[in-house]
Design an enzyme around this catalytic site. Structure first.
Site, mmCIF file in Angstrom:
data_model
loop_
_atom_site.group_PDB
_atom_site.id
_atom_site.type_symbol
_atom_site.label_atom_id
_atom_site.label_comp_id
_atom_site.label_asym_id
_atom_site.label_seq_id
_atom_site.Cartn_x
_atom_site.Cartn_y
_atom_site.Cartn_z
ATOM 1 N N GLY A 158 2.324 1.779 10.914
ATOM 2 C CA GLY A 158 3.277 2.888 10.819
ATOM 3 C C GLY A 158 3.988 3.229 12.111
ATOM 4 O O GLY A 158 4.623 4.281 12.213
ATOM 5 N N ASN B 168 0.868 -1.181 0.000
ATOM 6 C CA ASN B 168 0.000 0.000 0.000
ATOM 7 C C ASN B 168 0.905 1.231 0.000
ATOM 8 O O ASN B 168 1.496 1.559 1.030
ATOM 9 C CB ASN B 168 -0.892 -0.039 1.252
ATOM 10 C CG ASN B 168 -1.704 1.230 1.422
ATOM 11 O OD1 ASN B 168 -1.785 2.058 0.515
ATOM 12 N ND2 ASN B 168 -2.302 1.389 2.595
ATOM 13 N N SER C 9 3.396 -2.590 10.355
ATOM 14 C CA SER C 9 4.842 -2.576 10.616
ATOM 15 C C SER C 9 5.551 -3.868 10.199
ATOM 16 O O SER C 9 6.477 -4.317 10.862
ATOM 17 C CB SER C 9 5.119 -2.256 12.096
ATOM 18 O OG SER C 9 4.667 -0.940 12.388
ATOM 19 N N HIS D 61 -9.392 0.776 5.099
ATOM 20 C CA HIS D 61 -8.100 1.015 5.756
ATOM 21 C C HIS D 61 -8.321 1.946 6.953
ATOM 22 O O HIS D 61 -9.128 2.874 6.887
ATOM 23 C CB HIS D 61 -7.111 1.633 4.769
ATOM 24 C CG HIS D 61 -5.718 1.649 5.307
ATOM 25 N ND1 HIS D 61 -5.293 2.604 6.201
ATOM 26 C CD2 HIS D 61 -4.676 0.805 5.128
ATOM 27 C CE1 HIS D 61 -4.031 2.352 6.531
ATOM 28 N NE2 HIS D 61 -3.630 1.263 5.889
ATOM 29 N N LYS E 257 0.030 4.228 -0.245
ATOM 30 C CA LYS E 257 -0.653 5.398 0.341
ATOM 31 C C LYS E 257 -0.474 6.615 -0.586
ATOM 32 O O LYS E 257 -0.404 6.449 -1.803
ATOM 33 C CB LYS E 257 -0.141 5.657 1.760
ATOM 34 C CG LYS E 257 -0.159 4.388 2.613
ATOM 35 C CD LYS E 257 0.083 4.645 4.067
ATOM 36 C CE LYS E 257 0.148 3.307 4.792
ATOM 37 N NZ LYS E 257 0.138 3.434 6.235
ATOM 38 N N GLU F 116 -5.233 -5.683 10.513
ATOM 39 C CA GLU F 116 -4.271 -4.606 10.737
ATOM 40 C C GLU F 116 -4.584 -3.915 12.069
ATOM 41 O O GLU F 116 -5.422 -2.984 12.096
ATOM 42 C CB GLU F 116 -4.360 -3.573 9.613
ATOM 43 C CG GLU F 116 -4.033 -4.132 8.243
ATOM 44 C CD GLU F 116 -3.455 -3.051 7.341
ATOM 45 O OE1 GLU F 116 -2.325 -3.212 6.895
ATOM 46 O OE2 GLU F 116 -4.143 -2.034 7.113
ATOM 47 N N GLU G 241 -6.717 4.352 8.059
ATOM 48 C CA GLU G 241 -6.506 5.789 7.811
ATOM 49 C C GLU G 241 -7.756 6.413 7.182
ATOM 50 O O GLU G 241 -8.068 7.583 7.431
ATOM 51 C CB GLU G 241 -5.264 5.982 6.923
ATOM 52 C CG GLU G 241 -3.992 5.723 7.733
ATOM 53 C CD GLU G 241 -2.775 5.337 6.921
ATOM 54 O OE1 GLU G 241 -2.801 5.449 5.680
ATOM 55 O OE2 GLU G 241 -1.783 4.910 7.542
HETATM 56 C C1 PEP Z 1 -0.784 -0.070 6.188
HETATM 57 O O1 PEP Z 1 -0.901 1.141 6.107
HETATM 58 O O2 PEP Z 1 -1.658 -0.830 5.711
HETATM 59 C C2 PEP Z 1 0.390 -0.598 6.859
HETATM 60 C C3 PEP Z 1 0.399 -1.863 7.181
HETATM 61 O O3 PEP Z 1 1.405 0.307 7.098
HETATM 62 P P1 PEP Z 1 2.853 -0.013 7.724
HETATM 63 O O4 PEP Z 1 3.352 -1.289 7.082
HETATM 64 O O5 PEP Z 1 3.666 1.153 7.385
HETATM 65 O O6 PEP Z 1 2.637 -0.209 9.186
#
Ligand code: PEP
Length: 260
Positions: free
Chosen positions: A191, A11, A230, A107, A13, A185, A109
């Site tokens: 993040g 992703n 992460s 997601h 973003k 997630e 966000e």
């Molecule tokens: C995400 O935004 O779906 C995600 C998993 O981000 P990160 O790997 O940066 O934690």
């Protein structure tokens, strides 16, 4: 899609300009180089760049697929309607037309910054299937919910509320395993560099698997369950070795081919 091979989804973003096509090319080369003893690719890849890059990347992915690379392009969000007076929005049909094969919905966000709730996520997942795209439904508990011991209740509630019924009629989505991917997630892991313990991931994925099987019967076994939050080069192998982890959804570490 099937669970026989891990799915590694990136992703991007709101990152990526046309000049970053070279990074995408490097990812394709990396994928081509990572083969098992029989010469088969070790993972399926789904790259979800910003909407402006979907068309160009999808064209390039198509030629990579013709040479045997299991790579597809996805979008990061879609509107629930196919068309209409929704300034600035993009529909699942538009992404399908641009060559995408999947779209991320729900997601955290988007849930946080755009106020999207489970009902909206479900409508978007239905829209994806209507357009012949796989829906990658994201769900996960907050830090407070985990600390209160409610993580499993929260994610099972989200699973029930966000998951549409099996698609019917679109030849590209013959089975629920083609149509649906679920990404666990934990919001607090995205993040932040923090991850749940492997045992917590195992427990969450086992619960989600039971939820999918009780909803879809045996077909629920064919739906891929990704872990996201992460994931990095240093922890990916351990996370991917957990039962019922069928791949990963990767944010930050998906921007550099060397990490991805
Ligand atoms: C995400 O935004 O779906 C995600 C998993 O981000 P990160 O790997 O940066 O934690």
């Amino acid at each position: 899609m099937s669970r026989t091979r891990a799915l590694i989804a990136g992703n991007w973003k709101m990152n990526g300009l046309s000049g970053d096509a070279a990074e995408f090319e490097a990812m394709l080369s990396g994928l081509a180089a990572r083969r098992d003893a029989s010469g088969a690719p070790r993972a399926d890849a789904l790259i979800c760049p910003p909407a402006t890059l979907v068309f160009g990347f999808a064209e390039r992915a198509r030629s990579a697929q013709e040479s045997g690379l299991p790579v597809a392009i996805g979008a990061q969000d879609c509107h629930a309607q196919a068309a209409g007076a929704h300034t600035g929005d993009l529909s699942a049909e538009m992404f399908a037309d641009a060559g995408a094969a999947a779209v991320i919905v729900g997601h955290s966000e988007r849930r946080a910054a755009h106020g999207e709730g489970d009902e909206t996520v479900r409508a978007k997942a239905s829209a994806a299937m209507r357009a012949g795209l796989a829906a990658v439904i994201c769900l996960g508990e907050s830090r407070e919910e985990r600390e209160a011991g409610r993580a499993l209740d929260v994610i099972l509630g989200q699973l029930a509320a966000c998951t549409p019924d099996a698609p019917s009629g679109d030849a590209r989505l013959e089975t629920i395993g083609d149509a649906l991917v679920v990404a666990y997630e934990p919001v607090w892991a995205i993040g932040t560099g923090l991850t749940p313990s492997l045992e917590d991931i195992r427990e969450a994925h086992a619960a989600l698997r039971r939820g999918l099987v009780s909803r879809f019967g045996e077909a629920g076994e064919t739906i891929r369950l990704l872990y996201g939050g992460s994931v990095k080069p240093g922890n990916a192998a351990d996370i991917l070795s957990v039962d019922d982890v069928d791949g990963a959804l990767v944010g930050g570490a998906s921007l550099k081919a060397a990490d991805f």
